[in-house]
Design an enzyme around this catalytic site. Structure first.
Site, mmCIF file in Angstrom:
data_model
loop_
_atom_site.group_PDB
_atom_site.id
_atom_site.type_symbol
_atom_site.label_atom_id
_atom_site.label_comp_id
_atom_site.label_asym_id
_atom_site.label_seq_id
_atom_site.Cartn_x
_atom_site.Cartn_y
_atom_site.Cartn_z
ATOM 1 N N ASP A 147 -7.083 -1.634 -4.413
ATOM 2 C CA ASP A 147 -8.160 -1.304 -3.478
ATOM 3 C C ASP A 147 -9.140 -0.317 -4.116
ATOM 4 O OD1 ASP A 147 -6.929 -2.872 -1.549
ATOM 5 O OD2 ASP A 147 -5.835 -1.180 -0.680
ATOM 6 N N ASP A 200 0.853 -1.185 0.000
ATOM 7 C CA ASP A 200 0.000 0.000 0.000
ATOM 8 C C ASP A 200 0.885 1.230 0.000
ATOM 9 O OD1 ASP A 200 -2.356 -1.467 0.055
ATOM 10 O OD2 ASP A 200 -2.446 -1.496 2.246
#
Length: 200
Positions: A173, A159
Site C-alpha cells: 500500500d 495488513d
C-alpha cells in the site's frame, strides 16, 4: 548530403536520436531530450529493480508478521501511536471496499498492464521510479489475492502497520501511494514518461 556534411564538419545525428532536441507546442515550449534504445532499456531496468525491491520487502514482511504476530498481541513500535498487528483485509488499500475483492483484483491486473504499455516509451528516471513503486505494490497485494485464503481472486491481503486513528496497511500500500504521489508531482512539473518536458 552526407558527403557535404563531412566536408563542412556538420555532425550526423546519432541513431535513435531525434533531429531536433527542442520542439514547440501550442500550449508552450516542449523540450524533448535525445532518446535511444539503450537509454530506454536502462529506465526499464530501473523500473523493474524498484518494483522487485518493493515486492520482496512486502512479501518478506508479510511472511514474517504472519508467522510471528498473527493471533498474538500487537507489538508497540512507538507506544500506541504506531503498532504492528496482523489483520486480513479483503478490501482495497487501507481496508476500503471489502465487498469488491474480485473487482479490486481485476483493477490490480489492469494497472500492471497499463504500466507495461507505458514502459514501452519510458525514458524518464523519475517516472521509472514512480511506476516501479506502483508495480511492486500492485504485485504485492495481487499475490495475496491470488494465493491466500479464502481462494483465488478472493484472497485477503495481509495488513500489519497500524498507526493510531488510521487504517491498517502494508508496504505494498505504501509503495502504491508513494508512486501515485510522485506521478502527480511529475505531472504538475510537466514531465512525461518519454522524457518530454512541457514549459508553459
Amino acid at each position: 548530403m552526407a558527403k557535404a556534411e563531412r566536408i563542412t564538419g556538420t555532425p550526423e545525428p546519432e541513431p535513435g536520436a531525434g533531429a531536433d532536441s527542442t520542439t514547440e507546442s501550442e500550449g508552450g515550449e516542449t523540450v524533448k531530450p535525445e532518446q535511444g534504445t539503450g537509454h530506454r532499456k536502462r529506465r526499464i531496468t530501473a523500473l523493474l529493480l524498484v518494483a522487485l525491491v518493493v515486492y520482496l520487502l512486502d512479501l518478506g514482511s508479510k511472511l514474517l508478521v504472519v508467522a510471528k504476530l498473527e493471533h498474538h498481541e500487537p507489538i508497540q513500535v512507538i507506544g500506541t501511536l504506531l503498532q504492528f498487528t496482523v489483520i486480513r483485509n479483503r478490501g482495497a488499500a487501507f481496508s476500503m471496499g471489502e465487498a469488491l475483492t474480485i473487482f479490486l483484483t481485476l483493477i490490480a491486473v489492469a494497472v500492471i498492464v497499463v504500466i507495461a504499455r507505458i514502459a514501452r516509451k519510458l525514458y524518464s528516471l523519475p517516472w521509472a521510479i514512480a511506476l516501479g513503486l506502483l508495480l511492486g505494490g500492485a504485485f504485492g497485494n495481487l499475490t495475496d489475492r491470488l494465493f491466500r485464503s479464502p481462494g483465488v481472486f478472493e484472497g485477503a491481503v495481509v495488513d500489519f502497520i497500524a498507526p493510531a486513528h488510521f487504517a491498517v496497511f502494508n508496504l505494498a500500500d505504501s509503495g502504491i501511494v508513494c508512486g501515485g504521489i510522485l506521478i502527480v508531482i511529475l505531472s504538475f512539473r510537466g514531465l512525461d514518461p518519454d522524457g518530454t518536458i512541457h514549459k508553459d
